[in-house]
Design an enzyme around this catalytic site. Sequence first.
Site, PDB file in Angstrom:
ATOM      1  N   CYS A 101      13.892  35.622 -25.854  1.00 41.74           N
ATOM      2  CA  CYS A 101      13.473  35.849 -24.459  1.00 41.74           C
ATOM      3  C   CYS A 101      14.247  34.988 -23.461  1.00 41.74           C
ATOM      4  O   CYS A 101      14.173  35.221 -22.260  1.00 41.74           O
ATOM      5  CB  CYS A 101      11.977  35.606 -24.312  1.00 41.74           C
ATOM      6  SG  CYS A 101      11.013  36.600 -25.436  1.00 41.74           S
ATOM      7  N   HIS A 241       9.620  33.957 -17.195  1.00 40.85           N
ATOM      8  CA  HIS A 241       9.554  35.031 -18.181  1.00 40.85           C
ATOM      9  C   HIS A 241       8.135  35.604 -18.191  1.00 40.85           C
ATOM     10  O   HIS A 241       7.159  34.858 -18.252  1.00 40.85           O
ATOM     11  CB  HIS A 241       9.926  34.470 -19.555  1.00 40.85           C
ATOM     12  CG  HIS A 241       9.672  35.433 -20.672  1.00 40.85           C
ATOM     13  ND1 HIS A 241      10.066  36.745 -20.612  1.00 40.85           N
ATOM     14  CD2 HIS A 241       9.050  35.274 -21.871  1.00 40.85           C
ATOM     15  CE1 HIS A 241       9.692  37.349 -21.730  1.00 40.85           C
ATOM     16  NE2 HIS A 241       9.072  36.486 -22.499  1.00 40.85           N
ATOM     17  N   ASN A 271       5.918  42.512 -21.795  1.00 39.02           N
ATOM     18  CA  ASN A 271       6.916  41.494 -22.143  1.00 39.02           C
ATOM     19  C   ASN A 271       8.200  42.191 -22.597  1.00 39.02           C
ATOM     20  O   ASN A 271       8.262  42.747 -23.690  1.00 39.02           O
ATOM     21  CB  ASN A 271       6.356  40.608 -23.262  1.00 39.02           C
ATOM     22  CG  ASN A 271       7.322  39.499 -23.669  1.00 39.02           C
ATOM     23  OD1 ASN A 271       8.510  39.549 -23.348  1.00 39.02           O
ATOM     24  ND2 ASN A 271       6.817  38.516 -24.392  1.00 39.02           N
TER      25      ASN A 271
HETATM   26  N1  COA Z   1      -7.342  44.366 -28.622  1.00 37.99           N
HETATM   27  C1  COA Z   1      -8.585  43.946 -28.914  1.00 37.99           C
HETATM   28  N2  COA Z   1      -8.824  42.815 -29.617  1.00 37.99           N
HETATM   29  C2  COA Z   1      -7.753  42.119 -30.025  1.00 37.99           C
HETATM   30  C3  COA Z   1      -6.425  42.523 -29.752  1.00 37.99           C
HETATM   31  C4  COA Z   1      -6.249  43.702 -29.028  1.00 37.99           C
HETATM   32  N3  COA Z   1      -5.038  44.170 -28.698  1.00 37.99           N
HETATM   33  N4  COA Z   1      -5.590  41.628 -30.295  1.00 37.99           N
HETATM   34  C5  COA Z   1      -6.334  40.689 -30.878  1.00 37.99           C
HETATM   35  N5  COA Z   1      -7.638  40.989 -30.722  1.00 37.99           N
HETATM   36  C6  COA Z   1      -8.807  40.263 -31.210  1.00 37.99           C
HETATM   37  C7  COA Z   1      -8.489  39.357 -32.377  1.00 37.99           C
HETATM   38  O1  COA Z   1      -8.525  40.071 -33.588  1.00 37.99           O
HETATM   39  C8  COA Z   1      -9.572  38.337 -32.274  1.00 37.99           C
HETATM   40  O2  COA Z   1     -10.742  38.874 -32.840  1.00 37.99           O
HETATM   41  P1  COA Z   1     -11.705  37.945 -33.738  1.00 37.99           P
HETATM   42  O3  COA Z   1     -12.175  36.853 -32.813  1.00 37.99           O
HETATM   43  O4  COA Z   1     -12.770  38.886 -34.151  1.00 37.99           O
HETATM   44  O5  COA Z   1     -10.846  37.444 -34.843  1.00 37.99           O
HETATM   45  C9  COA Z   1      -9.809  38.190 -30.768  1.00 37.99           C
HETATM   46  O6  COA Z   1      -9.250  39.376 -30.174  1.00 37.99           O
HETATM   47  C10 COA Z   1      -9.142  36.991 -30.155  1.00 37.99           C
HETATM   48  O7  COA Z   1      -7.804  36.938 -30.619  1.00 37.99           O
HETATM   49  P2  COA Z   1      -6.848  35.752 -30.261  1.00 37.99           P
HETATM   50  O8  COA Z   1      -5.588  35.891 -31.011  1.00 37.99           O
HETATM   51  O9  COA Z   1      -7.636  34.466 -30.380  1.00 37.99           O
HETATM   52  O10 COA Z   1      -6.614  36.045 -28.714  1.00 37.99           O
HETATM   53  P3  COA Z   1      -5.837  35.177 -27.674  1.00 37.99           P
HETATM   54  O11 COA Z   1      -6.751  34.840 -26.564  1.00 37.99           O
HETATM   55  O12 COA Z   1      -5.071  34.057 -28.324  1.00 37.99           O
HETATM   56  O13 COA Z   1      -4.795  36.211 -27.125  1.00 37.99           O
HETATM   57  C11 COA Z   1      -2.456  36.744 -27.276  1.00 37.99           C
HETATM   58  C12 COA Z   1      -3.803  36.755 -27.980  1.00 37.99           C
HETATM   59  C13 COA Z   1      -1.419  37.300 -28.207  1.00 37.99           C
HETATM   60  C14 COA Z   1      -2.562  37.625 -26.038  1.00 37.99           C
HETATM   61  C15 COA Z   1      -2.120  35.284 -26.851  1.00 37.99           C
HETATM   62  O14 COA Z   1      -2.275  34.429 -27.963  1.00 37.99           O
HETATM   63  C16 COA Z   1      -0.737  35.161 -26.332  1.00 37.99           C
HETATM   64  O15 COA Z   1      -0.396  35.716 -25.308  1.00 37.99           O
HETATM   65  N6  COA Z   1       0.126  34.345 -26.976  1.00 37.99           N
HETATM   66  C17 COA Z   1       1.458  34.129 -26.540  1.00 37.99           C
HETATM   67  C18 COA Z   1       2.253  35.334 -26.888  1.00 37.99           C
HETATM   68  C19 COA Z   1       3.574  35.343 -26.239  1.00 37.99           C
HETATM   69  O16 COA Z   1       3.680  35.138 -25.078  1.00 37.99           O
HETATM   70  N7  COA Z   1       4.582  35.639 -27.051  1.00 37.99           N
HETATM   71  C20 COA Z   1       5.884  35.862 -26.613  1.00 37.99           C
HETATM   72  C21 COA Z   1       6.519  34.614 -26.188  1.00 37.99           C
HETATM   73  S1  COA Z   1       8.052  35.075 -25.567  1.00 37.99           S
END
Ligand code: COA
Length: 314
Positions: A101, A241, A271
């Site tokens: 990225c 980003h 993204n």
């Molecule tokens: N829809 C519904 N539920 C979802 C889901 C979706 N698309 N994706 C995950 N969940 C669920 C999970 O299974 C979890 O359920 P559980 O509590 O029963 O296990 C719950 O939602 C919470 O998941 P979690 O991973 O803790 O959510 P989060 O608040 O960390 O958000 C991201 C997930 C990926 C959005 C977040 O971690 C993120 O943005 N990370 C950085 C990613 C990024 O920017 N990457 C690129 C860098 S360049």
Amino acid sequence: MPEKVLTNRDLESMIDTSDEWITTRTGIRQRHIVSVGENNSDLAVGASRAALEMAGVEASEIDLIIVGTLTPDMPMPSVACLVQRELGAGKAGAFDVSATCSGFLYSLSIADKFVRDNPSMKILVIGSEVLSRRTNWEDRTTCVLFADGAGAAVVTASDGDSGILSTCLHADGSVWDLLTIKGLGTAHPIDQELLSKGWQYIEMKGKDVFKHAVRALESVAHESMEKAGWNNDDLDLLIAHQANIRILDFLRERLNLPKEKVFINIDKYGNTSAASIPIALDEAWRSGRLKKGDNVLMISFGGGFTWAGVTMRW
Ligand code: COA
């Protein structure tokens, strides 16, 4: 952007998710994805033509083409070479930069050094991605995030006091396994086992990536501004980003910036990795959010990990 739009509602019919979950956790409402037969180099060429037109520069004048991408059409040749051919940029050297990225800001930093060394050079810098073809559409933790698109800039020597003021590049390979596409390189044979493990797709430990991203982005923002001799008040627009609205909100708070100084378009595009900053830059300029003489800070973070910052006076 590719024409095809995939909304959160569309995703609701594909996987167990909801518009509400995606919007509140990520800020994304829709994203653009390529159609069959549409490739990374096609998006890169489209963005390049728009950039050349805006700059009033002919393809034949371009000396170097640099493409930041993690999703090239193929391992060989580079996207940059395909763009060179399609544009007819006969005298240009061409190569891709693999910095995930941060690919656009890494490429912009390289272009900056070339132009400082030889002010007659005209360099086409592109960020272009087709992440939809490296996305596991059954993995709801990643497929709602990533998307396709391209942006480009023509970099030349500036007159007056506009231009790039500082560049900062960083990486930390010790945590490489938090965000990967493990297969399709030369480390693993492309066989049934690889495909059944899903190693052809993006895998991510989202929470860990989030924590690293906010720390790195805040730190490189301060470092870039310090190098440029700015304090927070000098900044007119932050173009970070577009990975997650919560990361952008965190940065706004930590850098003590009002809302109007933080550019956000993740709701429309998701993204798009290396493409996100040039797409945002283009929208900011065309919409009047970015004005001549403004101080702009661009910061990025991605797999590797890599992160980068560039300050410029527009
Ligand atoms: N829809 C519904 N539920 C979802 C889901 C979706 N698309 N994706 C995950 N969940 C669920 C999970 O299974 C979890 O359920 P559980 O509590 O029963 O296990 C719950 O939602 C919470 O998941 P979690 O991973 O803790 O959510 P989060 O608040 O960390 O958000 C991201 C997930 C990926 C959005 C977040 O971690 C993120 O943005 N990370 C950085 C990613 C990024 O920017 N990457 C690129 C860098 S360049």
